[in-house]
Write a protein that holds these residues in place. Structure first.
Motif, PDB file in Angstrom:
ATOM      1  N   GLY A  88      35.253  29.936  31.936  1.00 39.49           N
ATOM      2  CA  GLY A  88      36.551  29.930  31.280  1.00 39.49           C
ATOM      3  C   GLY A  88      37.248  31.269  31.238  1.00 39.49           C
ATOM      4  O   GLY A  88      36.682  32.313  31.573  1.00 39.49           O
ATOM      5  N   PRO A  89      38.514  31.248  30.811  1.00 40.46           N
ATOM      6  CA  PRO A  89      39.295  32.482  30.771  1.00 40.46           C
ATOM      7  C   PRO A  89      38.956  33.350  29.563  1.00 40.46           C
ATOM      8  O   PRO A  89      38.264  32.924  28.633  1.00 40.46           O
ATOM      9  CB  PRO A  89      40.731  31.976  30.684  1.00 40.46           C
ATOM     10  N   SER A  90      39.477  34.545  29.583  1.00 39.18           N
ATOM     11  CA  SER A  90      39.319  35.477  28.467  1.00 39.18           C
ATOM     12  C   SER A  90      39.803  34.840  27.167  1.00 39.18           C
ATOM     13  O   SER A  90      40.845  34.186  27.140  1.00 39.18           O
ATOM     14  CB  SER A  90      40.141  36.737  28.751  1.00 39.18           C
TER      15      SER A  90
ATOM     16  N   LYS B 257      39.989  31.823  40.039  1.00 44.28           N
ATOM     17  CA  LYS B 257      38.540  31.896  40.230  1.00 44.28           C
ATOM     18  C   LYS B 257      37.889  32.721  39.126  1.00 44.28           C
ATOM     19  O   LYS B 257      37.579  32.209  38.068  1.00 44.28           O
ATOM     20  CB  LYS B 257      38.231  32.441  41.625  1.00 44.28           C
ATOM     21  N   ALA B 258      37.682  33.997  39.351  1.00 40.44           N
ATOM     22  CA  ALA B 258      36.958  34.805  38.365  1.00 40.44           C
ATOM     23  C   ALA B 258      37.679  34.857  37.023  1.00 40.44           C
ATOM     24  O   ALA B 258      37.040  34.940  35.970  1.00 40.44           O
ATOM     25  CB  ALA B 258      36.742  36.219  38.904  1.00 40.44           C
ATOM     26  N   TYR B 259      39.015  34.798  37.033  1.00 39.44           N
ATOM     27  CA  TYR B 259      39.768  34.858  35.773  1.00 39.44           C
ATOM     28  C   TYR B 259      39.762  33.532  35.022  1.00 39.44           C
ATOM     29  O   TYR B 259      40.184  33.475  33.869  1.00 39.44           O
ATOM     30  CB  TYR B 259      41.210  35.288  36.040  1.00 39.44           C
TER      31      TYR B 259
ATOM     32  N   ALA C 152      44.927  37.883  30.708  1.00 41.23           N
ATOM     33  CA  ALA C 152      43.671  37.928  31.457  1.00 41.23           C
ATOM     34  C   ALA C 152      43.567  39.206  32.273  1.00 41.23           C
ATOM     35  O   ALA C 152      42.503  39.835  32.324  1.00 41.23           O
ATOM     36  CB  ALA C 152      43.579  36.699  32.371  1.00 41.23           C
ATOM     37  N   MET C 153      44.649  39.589  32.935  1.00 41.62           N
ATOM     38  CA  MET C 153      44.648  40.819  33.721  1.00 41.62           C
ATOM     39  C   MET C 153      44.359  42.039  32.853  1.00 41.62           C
ATOM     40  O   MET C 153      43.681  42.987  33.276  1.00 41.62           O
ATOM     41  CB  MET C 153      46.004  40.982  34.418  1.00 41.62           C
ATOM     42  N   GLN C 154      44.804  41.996  31.622  1.00 45.77           N
ATOM     43  CA  GLN C 154      44.635  43.138  30.720  1.00 45.77           C
ATOM     44  C   GLN C 154      43.256  43.172  30.067  1.00 45.77           C
ATOM     45  O   GLN C 154      42.914  44.155  29.409  1.00 45.77           O
ATOM     46  CB  GLN C 154      45.734  43.113  29.655  1.00 45.77           C
ATOM     47  N   ASP C 155      42.456  42.121  30.261  1.00 44.70           N
ATOM     48  CA  ASP C 155      41.112  42.078  29.667  1.00 44.70           C
ATOM     49  C   ASP C 155      40.061  42.207  30.767  1.00 44.70           C
ATOM     50  O   ASP C 155      39.298  41.286  31.048  1.00 44.70           O
ATOM     51  CB  ASP C 155      40.923  40.778  28.891  1.00 44.70           C
ATOM     52  N   GLN C 156      39.999  43.372  31.372  1.00 43.85           N
ATOM     53  CA  GLN C 156      39.033  43.596  32.447  1.00 43.85           C
ATOM     54  C   GLN C 156      37.579  43.583  31.973  1.00 43.85           C
ATOM     55  O   GLN C 156      36.696  43.161  32.732  1.00 43.85           O
ATOM     56  CB  GLN C 156      39.356  44.908  33.165  1.00 43.85           C
ATOM     57  N   PRO C 157      37.257  44.026  30.748  1.00 45.60           N
ATOM     58  CA  PRO C 157      35.861  43.904  30.300  1.00 45.60           C
ATOM     59  C   PRO C 157      35.357  42.466  30.321  1.00 45.60           C
ATOM     60  O   PRO C 157      34.197  42.218  30.663  1.00 45.60           O
ATOM     61  CB  PRO C 157      35.893  44.481  28.878  1.00 45.60           C
ATOM     62  N   TYR C 158      36.216  41.504  29.966  1.00 44.18           N
ATOM     63  CA  TYR C 158      35.783  40.107  30.015  1.00 44.18           C
ATOM     64  C   TYR C 158      35.531  39.672  31.450  1.00 44.18           C
ATOM     65  O   TYR C 158      34.577  38.936  31.728  1.00 44.18           O
ATOM     66  CB  TYR C 158      36.823  39.195  29.366  1.00 44.18           C
TER      67      TYR C 158
ATOM     68  N   VAL D 223      31.873  37.846  35.790  1.00 43.05           N
ATOM     69  CA  VAL D 223      31.295  38.066  37.113  1.00 43.05           C
ATOM     70  C   VAL D 223      29.774  38.173  37.016  1.00 43.05           C
ATOM     71  O   VAL D 223      29.045  37.669  37.885  1.00 43.05           O
ATOM     72  CB  VAL D 223      31.912  39.315  37.776  1.00 43.05           C
ATOM     73  N   ARG D 224      29.281  38.784  35.966  1.00 50.04           N
ATOM     74  CA  ARG D 224      27.829  38.860  35.769  1.00 50.04           C
ATOM     75  C   ARG D 224      27.237  37.449  35.629  1.00 50.04           C
ATOM     76  O   ARG D 224      26.186  37.143  36.217  1.00 50.04           O
ATOM     77  CB  ARG D 224      27.513  39.695  34.534  1.00 50.04           C
ATOM     78  N   HIS D 225      27.906  36.578  34.874  1.00 50.07           N
ATOM     79  CA  HIS D 225      27.437  35.191  34.742  1.00 50.07           C
ATOM     80  C   HIS D 225      27.443  34.486  36.102  1.00 50.07           C
ATOM     81  O   HIS D 225      26.520  33.727  36.428  1.00 50.07           O
ATOM     82  CB  HIS D 225      28.329  34.424  33.767  1.00 50.07           C
ATOM     83  N   ILE D 226      28.479  34.724  36.895  1.00 50.04           N
ATOM     84  CA  ILE D 226      28.595  34.080  38.200  1.00 50.04           C
ATOM     85  C   ILE D 226      27.479  34.546  39.130  1.00 50.04           C
ATOM     86  O   ILE D 226      26.861  33.735  39.838  1.00 50.04           O
ATOM     87  CB  ILE D 226      29.983  34.352  38.803  1.00 50.04           C
ATOM     88  N   VAL D 227      27.211  35.840  39.138  1.00 49.72           N
ATOM     89  CA  VAL D 227      26.135  36.368  39.980  1.00 49.72           C
ATOM     90  C   VAL D 227      24.795  35.748  39.578  1.00 49.72           C
ATOM     91  O   VAL D 227      23.990  35.340  40.433  1.00 49.72           O
ATOM     92  CB  VAL D 227      26.081  37.901  39.898  1.00 49.72           C
ATOM     93  N   ASN D 228      24.539  35.644  38.280  1.00 46.09           N
ATOM     94  CA  ASN D 228      23.293  35.033  37.802  1.00 46.09           C
ATOM     95  C   ASN D 228      23.225  33.561  38.210  1.00 46.09           C
ATOM     96  O   ASN D 228      22.151  33.061  38.594  1.00 46.09           O
ATOM     97  CB  ASN D 228      23.187  35.158  36.283  1.00 46.09           C
ATOM     98  N   ALA D 229      24.365  32.868  38.130  1.00 46.03           N
ATOM     99  CA  ALA D 229      24.382  31.453  38.509  1.00 46.03           C
ATOM    100  C   ALA D 229      24.132  31.285  40.007  1.00 46.03           C
ATOM    101  O   ALA D 229      23.432  30.350  40.419  1.00 46.03           O
ATOM    102  CB  ALA D 229      25.717  30.820  38.113  1.00 46.03           C
ATOM    103  N   ARG D 230      24.680  32.182  40.822  1.00 50.83           N
ATOM    104  CA  ARG D 230      24.406  32.115  42.266  1.00 50.83           C
ATOM    105  C   ARG D 230      22.909  32.231  42.532  1.00 50.83           C
ATOM    106  O   ARG D 230      22.343  31.504  43.366  1.00 50.83           O
ATOM    107  CB  ARG D 230      25.144  33.232  42.999  1.00 50.83           C
TER     108      ARG D 230
END
Length: 373
Positions: free
Chosen positions: A45-47, A223-225, A265-271, A276-283
């Motif tokens: 989901g989004p930020s 996608k990532a956002y 969303a663009m302004q919340d880069q920490p999220y 992306v960390r969750h996505i990498v783990n899911a891959r």
């Protein structure tokens, strides 16, 4: 009663759609899917800041969006350290691809792509009346040398490359793309689809060069956002190229709530980093699930993993059908030899736990089906 006269281009097109959506499949099945792992959506989901901004904006949805997308363009430009006149916002990458083909390809001219790559792009080319030239994949990656050669030989107007690509998830290092860009023949526009660049290895993304009028970089919030339903994408290029889009784009095509959500969303880069960390783990987990069933997961820089089922397209189709019968929505490439695979979007731990239990059942059912055919 008379009939309207349709354009020759539209009249001659086949009545096809590039994807059958999960909603249409659920209507046909008469029941919902348990797992929605086929459309490369971001289930994380989004930020929360984007959600809050959209909730706050909802009562003002009686207003049109800002047709200049001013605040969003400024934020995108600041993020990429380019001037705002180097950015155009559109209805997802899909909408921008259609505009780019309209800008660069006259009817009858050649557009080069990879055979089996993102099929929606092909529909835009067909609707423009341009001629599509397809280049086979090589080792499950888009063949940059062959694509460049085809663009040269066929005097193409447009060359489409995605990195990472869909449906395989493969990618090229930035240095290889930079060599492709340096070798582009005069008159060609490179559409570099980077829908999955936020989940790719850092060395897969070339630096943006707005001085090169032959390259258009396409990005998305889908996608990532996590804002696929908002339909917000953008392109970055030279000012002389970007200004052409104002001649043809739908100036009120962006929905206001999505516009505001994309800005937050663009302004919340920490999220974004967290997602992306969750996505990498899911891959990694999808790859483990595939290997535990004797299948081969392909390396992926996207928010999905393509799994080699170890046989031909017919067997992979049987696996996909068995998954669908067990209420798992997934997809597969449609062109050989890529069609020996299925493609599974990243999911939450609980989603992948269910997928891990169902995949062995689906494989057994597929093997039995193929054996009895």
């Amino acid at each position: 009663m008379g009939r309207p006269t349709l354009t020759r281009i539209v009249r001659d097109l086949p009545a096809l759609v590039p994807f059958v959506g999960p909603e249409a499949q659920e209507r046909a099945r008469g029941r919902p899917f348990v797992l929605r792992l086929g459309a490369n959506e971001n289930v994380f989901g989004p930020s929360p800041k984007a959600i809050g901004a959209m909730i706050e904006a909802a009562p003002q949805n009686w207003m049109y969006s800002d047709p200049e997308n001013h605040d969003l363009r400024e934020a995108i430009a600041a993020h990429h350290r380019v001037p705002a006149d180097c950015v155009v916002v559109g209805e997802g990458i899909d909408g921008l691809l259609g505009l780019a083909v309209k800008v660069a390809a006259d009817p009858g001219t050649v557009v080069v792509t990879s055979d089996g790559a993102y099929p929606t792009f092909n529909f835009h080319v067909a609707a423009q009346g341009a001629r599509l030239v397809k280049v086979p994949y090589c080792d499950d990656r888009e063949d940059l040398d062959a694509l460049l050669d085809a663009a040269r030989r066929r005097e193409a107007r447009v060359l489409y490359v995605s990195n990472p690509d869909n449906p395989m998830g493969s990618w090229w290092p930035a240095a290889d793309l930079e060599r492709l860009i340096a070798a582009l023949p005069d008159g060609v526009l490179l559409l570099l689809d980077e829908a999955y660049c936020d989940t790719a290895p850092p060395d897969a993304v070339p630096a943006i060069d707005i001085s090169n009028p032959q390259v258009l970089r396409l990005r998305t919030f889908s996608k990532a956002y996590g804002l696929a339903g908002a339909r917000i994408g953008y392109a970055v290029g030279s000012p002389d190229l970007i200004c052409q889009f104002d001649k043809v784009r739908n100036h009120y095509g962006i929905n206001r709530v999505g516009q505001i959500g994309a800005l937050a969303a663009m302004q919340d880069q920490p999220y974004l980093v967290e997602v992306v960390r969750h996505i990498v783990n899911a891959r990694e987990r999808i790859a483990d699930i595939a290997r535990s069933s004797g299948l081969v997961p392909l390396p992926s820089g996207a928010n999905f993993v393509t799994i080699d089922c170890g046989a031909d397209g017919a067997f992979a189709k049987a696996v996909l059908d068995a998954l669908l019968e067990r209420d798992v929505f997934a997809r597969k490439p449609g062109v050989a030899p890529l069609d020996r695979c299925i493609r599974v979007s990243c999911g939450r731990d609980e989603d992948l736990g269910i997928f891990g239990r169902i995949l062995p059942e689906a494989l057994d059912a597929a093997r039995n089906r193929v054996a009895s055919a």
